[in-house]
Design an enzyme around this catalytic site. Structure first.
Site, mmCIF file in Angstrom:
data_model
loop_
_atom_site.group_PDB
_atom_site.id
_atom_site.type_symbol
_atom_site.label_atom_id
_atom_site.label_comp_id
_atom_site.label_asym_id
_atom_site.label_seq_id
_atom_site.Cartn_x
_atom_site.Cartn_y
_atom_site.Cartn_z
ATOM 1 N N LYS A 13 -45.215 51.360 18.858
ATOM 2 C CA LYS A 13 -44.776 52.457 19.396
ATOM 3 C C LYS A 13 -44.344 53.567 18.246
ATOM 4 O O LYS A 13 -45.005 54.722 18.240
ATOM 5 C CB LYS A 13 -43.502 52.096 20.158
ATOM 6 C CG LYS A 13 -42.828 53.221 20.602
ATOM 7 C CD LYS A 13 -41.780 52.832 21.569
ATOM 8 C CE LYS A 13 -40.740 51.689 21.128
ATOM 9 N NZ LYS A 13 -39.623 52.414 20.191
ATOM 10 N N ARG A 88 -33.440 54.418 26.470
ATOM 11 C CA ARG A 88 -33.520 52.960 26.546
ATOM 12 C C ARG A 88 -32.827 52.008 27.710
ATOM 13 O O ARG A 88 -32.803 51.054 27.870
ATOM 14 C CB ARG A 88 -32.533 52.391 25.243
ATOM 15 C CG ARG A 88 -33.059 51.327 24.483
ATOM 16 C CD ARG A 88 -34.190 51.342 23.686
ATOM 17 N NE ARG A 88 -34.007 50.672 22.373
ATOM 18 C CZ ARG A 88 -34.495 50.862 21.332
ATOM 19 N NH1 ARG A 88 -34.999 51.951 20.954
ATOM 20 N NH2 ARG A 88 -34.326 49.700 20.493
ATOM 21 N N ARG A 127 -42.986 43.264 10.402
ATOM 22 C CA ARG A 127 -42.658 44.667 9.977
ATOM 23 C C ARG A 127 -41.992 44.908 8.808
ATOM 24 O O ARG A 127 -41.099 44.176 8.567
ATOM 25 C CB ARG A 127 -42.019 45.357 11.026
ATOM 26 C CG ARG A 127 -41.961 46.572 11.359
ATOM 27 C CD ARG A 127 -41.632 47.121 12.739
ATOM 28 N NE ARG A 127 -40.509 46.754 13.486
ATOM 29 C CZ ARG A 127 -40.093 47.158 14.473
ATOM 30 N NH1 ARG A 127 -40.783 47.689 15.359
ATOM 31 N NH2 ARG A 127 -38.695 47.127 14.702
ATOM 32 N N ARG A 163 -36.185 44.940 7.806
ATOM 33 C CA ARG A 163 -34.797 45.315 8.467
ATOM 34 C C ARG A 163 -34.350 43.803 8.779
ATOM 35 O O ARG A 163 -34.924 42.908 9.436
ATOM 36 C CB ARG A 163 -35.314 46.122 9.527
ATOM 37 C CG ARG A 163 -35.370 47.419 9.663
ATOM 38 C CD ARG A 163 -35.800 48.116 10.594
ATOM 39 N NE ARG A 163 -35.245 47.797 11.927
ATOM 40 C CZ ARG A 163 -35.539 48.315 12.923
ATOM 41 N NH1 ARG A 163 -36.719 49.106 13.310
ATOM 42 N NH2 ARG A 163 -35.140 48.136 14.288
ATOM 43 N N ARG A 175 -32.900 42.296 22.455
ATOM 44 C CA ARG A 175 -33.563 43.484 22.537
ATOM 45 C C ARG A 175 -34.790 43.550 23.463
ATOM 46 O O ARG A 175 -34.692 44.662 24.315
ATOM 47 C CB ARG A 175 -34.043 43.951 20.932
ATOM 48 C CG ARG A 175 -32.974 44.517 20.197
ATOM 49 C CD ARG A 175 -33.166 44.515 18.861
ATOM 50 N NE ARG A 175 -34.338 45.312 18.377
ATOM 51 C CZ ARG A 175 -35.137 45.232 16.933
ATOM 52 N NH1 ARG A 175 -34.678 44.018 16.163
ATOM 53 N NH2 ARG A 175 -35.774 45.939 16.462
HETATM 54 P P1 AMP Z 1 -35.371 50.729 17.009
HETATM 55 O O1 AMP Z 1 -35.477 51.187 15.615
HETATM 56 O O2 AMP Z 1 -35.839 51.454 18.043
HETATM 57 O O3 AMP Z 1 -35.648 49.203 17.284
HETATM 58 O O4 AMP Z 1 -33.644 50.648 17.300
HETATM 59 C C1 AMP Z 1 -32.784 49.862 16.464
HETATM 60 C C2 AMP Z 1 -31.652 49.743 17.307
HETATM 61 O O5 AMP Z 1 -30.838 50.937 17.361
HETATM 62 C C3 AMP Z 1 -31.446 49.203 18.418
HETATM 63 O O6 AMP Z 1 -31.528 47.784 18.596
HETATM 64 C C4 AMP Z 1 -30.122 49.655 19.263
HETATM 65 O O7 AMP Z 1 -29.096 48.886 18.649
HETATM 66 C C5 AMP Z 1 -30.297 51.163 18.608
HETATM 67 N N1 AMP Z 1 -30.835 52.073 19.186
HETATM 68 C C6 AMP Z 1 -31.829 52.811 19.328
HETATM 69 N N2 AMP Z 1 -32.254 53.485 20.314
HETATM 70 C C7 AMP Z 1 -31.169 53.416 21.013
HETATM 71 C C8 AMP Z 1 -30.808 54.048 22.565
HETATM 72 N N3 AMP Z 1 -31.634 54.767 23.100
HETATM 73 N N4 AMP Z 1 -29.980 53.419 22.998
HETATM 74 C C9 AMP Z 1 -28.897 52.447 22.300
HETATM 75 N N5 AMP Z 1 -29.229 51.981 21.303
HETATM 76 C C10 AMP Z 1 -30.324 52.561 20.849
#
Ligand code: AMP
Length: 225
Positions: A13, A88, A127, A163, A175
Site C-alpha cells: 500500500k 482503519r 520491510r 520497525r 494488526r
Molecule cells: P502503519 O504504518 O499504517 O502500519 O501504522 C502503524 C501503527 O500506527 C498502527 O499499527 C497503529 O497502531 C497506528 N495507526 C496508524 N493508523 C491508524 C489509524 N487510522 N487508527 C488508529 N491507529 C493507527
C-alpha cells in the site's frame, strides 16, 4: 484528485501510494508515518501513541480522528490528497465521510489492495525503513525493491532499519486481525466506501490483486485509474 488507499499491512500500500503521490503530485498522508514522526520528535502525541503502536493496537479514535481530519484541512490538501492508513475502522470511516461532506471535499478514488494474510505477514517482516525518507520502498524479500548489497536504501543510499512493530509476530497478527475484520475493522471501513461508490458515479472503487510484484501491481493500478 482525492484518493483513499486500503490494503493490509504488507500489501504494498505504501509503495503504490507513493507512486500515486508522484503521479498526481498530492501530499501522501500516512497516519502511521505521522505517529512515527511524532514519536521520533518526542512530542506529546507521539508519547500517547507509542504504547498502542508497540502492541499492534489502534491508537484510540479520540487521538487519531481529529489528527487526520485536521490534516486534510491544511493548505497543501486543497488540490488533492492521498490518504493511507486511515480509516482503519468503521467509526473512522463514518467520521471521515461526514467531515468530507461537511467541508465540501469530494472523494474521487478508493483503492483496495487484496492480499492473503500469510503473504502479507512475510512481506512485513522483510520491510526496511529509510532514515532519510520513509516513502523510499525497501524490502529484503521483494526483488523489485531490495536494498543495495551493503544493505542501504535502494533509492538514496540512506541507512535502513526495521520497525520494531514489524518484527513482532503477535503485533502483526493483531494488526491483521483488525484489518481483516469486515464487521467493525478496516475491511468494514473499506466496504463502507465501496457501498458509497456503488451508489455514486462520482467515486471510483478499484480492487487490485496485491500478489504480483510491485511493477505489475502498479501497471494494474494505472490501467484502472
Ligand atoms: P502503519 O504504518 O499504517 O502500519 O501504522 C502503524 C501503527 O500506527 C498502527 O499499527 C497503529 O497502531 C497506528 N495507526 C496508524 N493508523 C491508524 C489509524 N487510522 N487508527 C488508529 N491507529 C493507527
Amino acid at each position: 484528485m482525492n484518493i483513499l488507499f486500503f490494503g493490509p499491512n504488507g500489501s504494498g500500500k505504501g509503495t503504490q501510494g507513493s507512486i500515486l503521490k508522484d503521479k498526481y503530485n498530492t501530499p501522501h498522508i500516512e497516519s502511521g508515518a505521522i505517529f512515527r514522526e511524532n514519536i521520533g520528535k518526542g512530542t506529546e502525541l507521539g508519547a500517547k501513541a507509542k504504547a498502542f503502536i508497540d502492541k499492534g493496537d489502534l491508537v484510540p479514535d479520540e487521538i487519531t480522528i481529529p489528527m487526520i481530519l485536521d490534516r486534510l484541512q491544511q493548505d497543501d490538501c486543497k488540490n488533492g490528497w492521498l490518504l493511507d492508513g486511515f480509516p482503519r475502522n468503521k467509526t473512522q470511516a463514518i467520521k471521515l465521510d461526514e467531515s468530507l461532506k461537511a467541508s465540501g471535499m469530494a472523494l474521487d478514488i478508493v483503492v483496495e489492495i487484496l492480499l492473503d494474510r500469510e503473504t502479507a505477514k512475510n512481506r512485513i517482516m522483510g520491510r526496511r525503513l529509510c532514515a532519510k525518507d520513509p516513502n523510499h520502498p525497501n524490502n529484503i524479500y521483494i526483488d523489485a525493491i531490495k536494498p543495495t548489497d551493503d544493505n542501504k536504501c535502494r533509492v538514496c543510499g540512506g541507512e535502513l532499519s526495521a520497525r520494531g512493530d514489524d518484527q513482532d509476530e503477535s503485533a502483526i497478527s493483531k494488526r491483521h486481525g483488525i484489518y481483516y475484520d469486515a464487521d467493525t475493522g478496516t475491511l468494514a471501513a473499506a466496504y463502507y466506501f465501496r457501498d458509497l461508490a456503488a451508489a455514486s458515479s462520482d467515486i471510483k472503487y478499484i480492487e487490485l490483486d496485491g500478489t504480483p510484484g510491485v511493477k505489475e501491481v502498479t501497471a494494474e493500478l494505472v490501467s484502472k485509474l
